[in-house]
Design a protein around this motif. Structure first.
Motif, PDB file in Angstrom:
ATOM      1  N   GLY A 196      15.207  18.989  28.826  1.00 14.80           N
ATOM      2  CA  GLY A 196      14.950  19.140  30.250  1.00 14.80           C
ATOM      3  C   GLY A 196      14.407  17.879  30.881  1.00 14.80           C
ATOM      4  O   GLY A 196      14.512  16.782  30.326  1.00 14.80           O
ATOM      5  N   TRP A 197      13.827  18.059  32.078  1.00 17.60           N
ATOM      6  CA  TRP A 197      13.259  16.928  32.826  1.00 17.60           C
ATOM      7  C   TRP A 197      11.819  17.255  33.196  1.00 17.60           C
ATOM      8  O   TRP A 197      11.553  18.351  33.737  1.00 17.60           O
ATOM      9  N   PRO A 198      10.853  16.348  32.983  1.00 20.03           N
ATOM     10  CA  PRO A 198      11.043  15.147  32.152  1.00 20.03           C
ATOM     11  C   PRO A 198      11.026  15.532  30.682  1.00 20.03           C
ATOM     12  O   PRO A 198      10.252  16.400  30.284  1.00 20.03           O
ATOM     13  N   GLY A 199      11.840  14.925  29.909  1.00 21.76           N
ATOM     14  CA  GLY A 199      11.904  15.296  28.501  1.00 21.76           C
ATOM     15  C   GLY A 199      12.762  14.323  27.725  1.00 21.76           C
ATOM     16  O   GLY A 199      13.294  13.359  28.276  1.00 21.76           O
ATOM     17  N   SER A 200      12.899  14.588  26.421  1.00 17.97           N
ATOM     18  CA  SER A 200      13.703  13.713  25.571  1.00 17.97           C
ATOM     19  C   SER A 200      14.056  14.467  24.296  1.00 17.97           C
ATOM     20  O   SER A 200      13.586  15.593  24.064  1.00 17.97           O
ATOM     21  N   VAL A 201      14.844  13.817  23.452  1.00 19.07           N
ATOM     22  CA  VAL A 201      15.232  14.422  22.187  1.00 19.07           C
ATOM     23  C   VAL A 201      14.038  14.621  21.259  1.00 19.07           C
ATOM     24  O   VAL A 201      14.100  15.432  20.333  1.00 19.07           O
ATOM     25  N   PHE A 202      12.935  13.899  21.506  1.00 14.12           N
ATOM     26  CA  PHE A 202      11.739  14.073  20.674  1.00 14.12           C
ATOM     27  C   PHE A 202      11.266  15.519  20.662  1.00 14.12           C
ATOM     28  O   PHE A 202      10.708  15.992  19.677  1.00 14.12           O
ATOM     29  N   GLU A 203      11.461  16.215  21.767  1.00 14.73           N
ATOM     30  CA  GLU A 203      10.994  17.603  21.860  1.00 14.73           C
ATOM     31  C   GLU A 203      11.770  18.543  20.957  1.00 14.73           C
ATOM     32  O   GLU A 203      11.264  19.598  20.576  1.00 14.73           O
ATOM     33  N   GLN A 204      13.010  18.189  20.630  1.00 14.73           N
ATOM     34  CA  GLN A 204      13.872  19.095  19.870  1.00 14.73           C
ATOM     35  C   GLN A 204      13.983  18.769  18.389  1.00 14.73           C
ATOM     36  O   GLN A 204      14.478  19.603  17.621  1.00 14.73           O
ATOM     37  N   ILE A 205      13.545  17.585  17.959  1.00 12.09           N
ATOM     38  CA  ILE A 205      13.799  17.236  16.562  1.00 12.09           C
ATOM     39  C   ILE A 205      13.044  18.136  15.584  1.00 12.09           C
ATOM     40  O   ILE A 205      13.449  18.270  14.429  1.00 12.09           O
ATOM     41  N   LYS A 206      12.001  18.805  16.071  1.00 13.08           N
ATOM     42  CA  LYS A 206      11.287  19.728  15.183  1.00 13.08           C
ATOM     43  C   LYS A 206      12.138  20.947  14.833  1.00 13.08           C
ATOM     44  O   LYS A 206      11.822  21.681  13.882  1.00 13.08           O
ATOM     45  N   LEU A 207      13.212  21.173  15.577  1.00  9.07           N
ATOM     46  CA  LEU A 207      14.102  22.303  15.310  1.00  9.07           C
ATOM     47  C   LEU A 207      15.107  21.995  14.208  1.00  9.07           C
ATOM     48  O   LEU A 207      15.697  22.920  13.638  1.00  9.07           O
ATOM     49  N   ILE A 208      15.315  20.718  13.925  1.00  9.88           N
ATOM     50  CA  ILE A 208      16.421  20.331  13.055  1.00  9.88           C
ATOM     51  C   ILE A 208      16.298  20.931  11.665  1.00  9.88           C
ATOM     52  O   ILE A 208      17.266  21.504  11.136  1.00  9.88           O
ATOM     53  N   GLY A 209      15.134  20.815  11.041  1.00 11.67           N
ATOM     54  CA  GLY A 209      14.958  21.341   9.693  1.00 11.67           C
ATOM     55  C   GLY A 209      15.252  22.831   9.589  1.00 11.67           C
ATOM     56  O   GLY A 209      16.114  23.245   8.800  1.00 11.67           O
ATOM     57  N   PRO A 210      14.553  23.680  10.355  1.00 14.26           N
ATOM     58  CA  PRO A 210      14.796  25.118  10.253  1.00 14.26           C
ATOM     59  C   PRO A 210      16.229  25.522  10.585  1.00 14.26           C
ATOM     60  O   PRO A 210      16.753  26.492  10.028  1.00 14.26           O
ATOM     61  N   LEU A 211      16.878  24.804  11.512  1.00 16.02           N
ATOM     62  CA  LEU A 211      18.226  25.203  11.918  1.00 16.02           C
ATOM     63  C   LEU A 211      19.299  24.715  10.953  1.00 16.02           C
ATOM     64  O   LEU A 211      20.270  25.429  10.686  1.00 16.02           O
ATOM     65  N   THR A 212      19.142  23.515  10.421  1.00 21.05           N
ATOM     66  CA  THR A 212      20.167  22.988   9.514  1.00 21.05           C
ATOM     67  C   THR A 212      19.960  23.422   8.070  1.00 21.05           C
ATOM     68  O   THR A 212      20.912  23.471   7.295  1.00 21.05           O
ATOM     69  N   ASP A 213      18.729  23.748   7.698  1.00 26.60           N
ATOM     70  CA  ASP A 213      18.421  24.112   6.310  1.00 26.60           C
ATOM     71  C   ASP A 213      17.549  25.368   6.287  1.00 26.60           C
ATOM     72  O   ASP A 213      16.393  25.337   5.844  1.00 26.60           O
ATOM     73  N   PRO A 214      18.072  26.498   6.773  1.00 27.40           N
ATOM     74  CA  PRO A 214      17.246  27.700   6.902  1.00 27.40           C
ATOM     75  C   PRO A 214      16.723  28.238   5.578  1.00 27.40           C
ATOM     76  O   PRO A 214      15.667  28.874   5.544  1.00 27.40           O
ATOM     77  N   THR A 215      17.416  27.971   4.478  1.00 28.41           N
ATOM     78  CA  THR A 215      16.951  28.508   3.196  1.00 28.41           C
ATOM     79  C   THR A 215      15.626  27.892   2.768  1.00 28.41           C
ATOM     80  O   THR A 215      14.901  28.472   1.967  1.00 28.41           O
ATOM     81  N   SER A 216      15.313  26.719   3.304  1.00 27.47           N
ATOM     82  CA  SER A 216      14.024  26.095   2.994  1.00 27.47           C
ATOM     83  C   SER A 216      12.904  26.631   3.875  1.00 27.47           C
ATOM     84  O   SER A 216      11.738  26.281   3.684  1.00 27.47           O
TER      85      SER A 216
END
Length: 227
Positions: free
Chosen positions: A135-155
């Motif tokens: 969103g605004w104001p915002g950046s990709v920094f806000e979403q990178i915490k989602l990467i682990g749980p979404l790409t590797d849910p078994t962990s």
């Protein structure tokens, strides 16, 4: 009952759209005109730029102290001083830079504008492609915490079938994306560009999520499916 990660993501977040196979003449034309090249990208801000930023923060000219004890006259001077001090001497940019560079980042030109994005593929087969718009104001920094749980849910207590391939672009004019040189880059045009991006990465079917301005972009993507 435990709810699968994929179901809870698709059911709970605002502005999620299931995207079918599209045939948009404009999007195809954009992809051809821009050549479709996807370039690796990493962040490296020159030391002189960081030093200049800190110098300008130290040189801030402060207004007079407010005459009340609440915020009825605007942001309080003490709060602003603490904020500027944090960004001037407390925030470790190199640490943030290293965190961002720990993920695969890329750049591609769409409709004449360089689009920066993070792209992490899941190790699980059958992962559902997902584009996340900030969103605004915002950046990709806000979403990178989602990467682990979404790409590797078994962990994270999930199942392999809950996995996503995650794409997180910087909006045009934000972060490391290029600045448009003309007017008209509203939610509809960004939505078309993001669809081109996903297809450029090989995803004909995907889902999308966004918050704040990102939700408007995702809603526009959904409307364009129906037209």
């Amino acid at each position: 009952m435990k709810v699968p990660i994929r179901v809870s993501v698709l059911g709970a977040v605002a502005g999620v759209v299931l995207w079918g196979t599209l045939s948009q003449a404009r999007g195809t034309a954009v992809a051809i005109a821009d050549g479709g090249a996807v370039r690796p990208f990493s962040v490296k801000i020159p030391d002189r730029d960081l030093a200049d930023l800190r110098r300008r923060l130290r040189a801030t000219r402060w207004p007079d102290q407010e005459t009340v004890t609440d915020r009825s006259q605007g942001p309080q001077l003490s709060v602003l001083r603490d904020l500027v001090q944090y960004w001037g001497s407390g925030y470790d940019w190199r640490k943030g830079e290293a965190k961002l560079n720990s993920y695969p980042q890329f750049m591609t030109t769409i409709d004449g504008v360089d689009i920066h994005f993070v792209h992490v593929r899941s190790r699980h087969r059958g992962a559902l492609p997902l584009i996340v718009a900030h969103g605004w104001p915002g950046s990709v920094f806000e979403q990178i915490k989602l990467i682990g749980p979404l790409t590797d849910p078994t962990s994270f207590g999930g199942r392999a079938e809950d996995a996503f391939d995650v794409v997180i672009p910087s909006l045009p004019g934000f972060g490391f994306s290029g600045q448009p040189k003309e007017a008209g880059w509203g939610s509809d045009r960004i939505a078309r560009a993001f669809d081109v991006l996903m297809k450029r990465l090989g995803y004909d079917r995907y889902v999308a999520q966004g918050g704040d301005w990102g939700s408007g972009i995702v809603e526009s993507m959904g409307r364009q499916v129906m037209t």
